[in-house]
Design a protein around this motif. Sequence first.
Motif, PDB file in Angstrom:
ATOM      1  N   LEU A  56     -11.398 -16.299   1.441  1.00  0.00           N
ATOM      2  CA  LEU A  56     -10.843 -14.956   1.353  1.00  0.00           C
ATOM      3  C   LEU A  56      -9.389 -14.945   1.829  1.00  0.00           C
ATOM      4  O   LEU A  56      -8.530 -14.277   1.230  1.00  0.00           O
ATOM      5  N   GLN A 112      -6.072 -13.739  -0.259  1.00  0.00           N
ATOM      6  CA  GLN A 112      -5.126 -12.765   0.262  1.00  0.00           C
ATOM      7  C   GLN A 112      -3.720 -13.341   0.330  1.00  0.00           C
ATOM      8  O   GLN A 112      -2.734 -12.659   0.012  1.00  0.00           O
ATOM      9  N   SER A 162      -2.259 -13.469  -3.130  1.00  0.00           N
ATOM     10  CA  SER A 162      -1.825 -12.124  -3.523  1.00  0.00           C
ATOM     11  C   SER A 162      -0.497 -11.761  -2.862  1.00  0.00           C
ATOM     12  O   SER A 162       0.378 -11.151  -3.491  1.00  0.00           O
ATOM     13  N   ALA A 163      -0.347 -12.168  -1.598  1.00  0.00           N
ATOM     14  CA  ALA A 163       0.910 -11.893  -0.897  1.00  0.00           C
ATOM     15  C   ALA A 163       2.077 -12.626  -1.551  1.00  0.00           C
ATOM     16  O   ALA A 163       3.188 -12.090  -1.678  1.00  0.00           O
TER      17      ALA A 163
END
Length: 462
Positions: A313, A317, A320-321
């Motif tokens: 996860l 994340q 995505s950043a």
Amino acid sequence: MNWKRILVGVVIVAIVAAGIYVVYTQFFAPEPEEDVVVADEDNTTDSLVTSLGRVSAEGQIVPLRDVLLSFQTGGEVVEVIADKGSVVASGDPIIRLDTTDQEIALVQAQAALAIAEANQHAAEAGLLAAQTGERAANVGQQAAEVSLALVRAEPTTAEIALSESAVALAEAGVGQASAGQGVVLQGPTNSQIRAAEAELQAAEAQLLPVRDALDKLLREESNDEDAVEQAQLNYNAAVANVNAAKAALEEAREGANSGQRTAAFGNVASAAAQRDAAQANLEKLLAGAREEAITVAEADVAQAEAAIAEAALAVLQAESAVTQAEAGIVQAEAAVDSAMDNLESMTLSAPFDGVVADIAVEPGEVVSSGVPAVTFADFDGWRVKTTDLQELDVVELQVGDPVEISIDAIPGEVLNGMVSSIANTSQITRGDVTYEVTITLDDTQDLPLRWGMTVFVDVDVE
């Protein structure tokens, strides 16, 4: 009495004769032959197809190229660089507007780009750390499963070797945590410092217009106290932002704080504890399996699987950043390009080599967008454009038709040319539907031609 009867009879005969003439002319008389229309010898303004297969029309002398230049954005004229009649090259500036707002916007956009670049570096570093954590979680799961297998079965030489390998892996974790601790103790990264510097630059750029607004209000004799108070509050807030950015930059340059150092030491301690646990598992394996040992090993496997899910996860994340940071870079670069375009648009430049024919503005004047400010032309040659060629005549013309041109201002001179273009759309001239035709001149014979001179063209359509 007889004379009256005679007079009445004459009137009746006259009325009957008039009626008969009207009926004859309306219904029985032959239609008159149409006259052949030829062009007048004095070149009248009506363009006509003559019986000799020629088309005549009126036109004007125009430059090879001409254009009306206007600003995309309005503003105050601060400098007229090229005066009327100046010869300028393509791209040379002619008029410049006030660029204060555009320069400030460019500085702010560049500062935002620097922040976006720093965010991208930080996001990429975070992704690398998340990927490293995912790999460590996979290793931890493998170690937990190995430990469980060793606990459930009698130890063999291979199992003991695997347990020893787990101890070695845990020892490697201690080394990794120690390396991380070294990075924290080493000091700040370049990306952190650049980000803090960009924040300071942005805060200073925002302070400039606020300070100018306050100074302007304070210089006014009859200033609004409420406006001055609000401007002072805005200035104080901007100064506070600058001071905060400076403090953040100093903190970044100083390196990790005590909390970060404590966390780094904690990571080392945690890795050492994992190593000790691996060593204890090895010792338990050598001592033989027990029920409570199996239970503990199974719990370790479940915990390792949960760690893998958490690490996966974190990677998502972090990815995505990175994507968001890259999008921020694209947006910031577009903002910089737009700011540069806006700054360049405040200068009116020559679109090609030519002459400044006319300037409609003066320094200090405020011009609006889209309003012609400069008439610009290329006077290296001349063309002719017709002004009254009617729709009945334009169908007789073709590109390439030879043309004779007589000049109203220079009697006796005749120039030769050729039809170079015929308009596809019409215009209304003095109530008539006309089409503009452009004629290229073969040789102007160094005649003193001027823009707008009236000429008469005679096109040989055969």
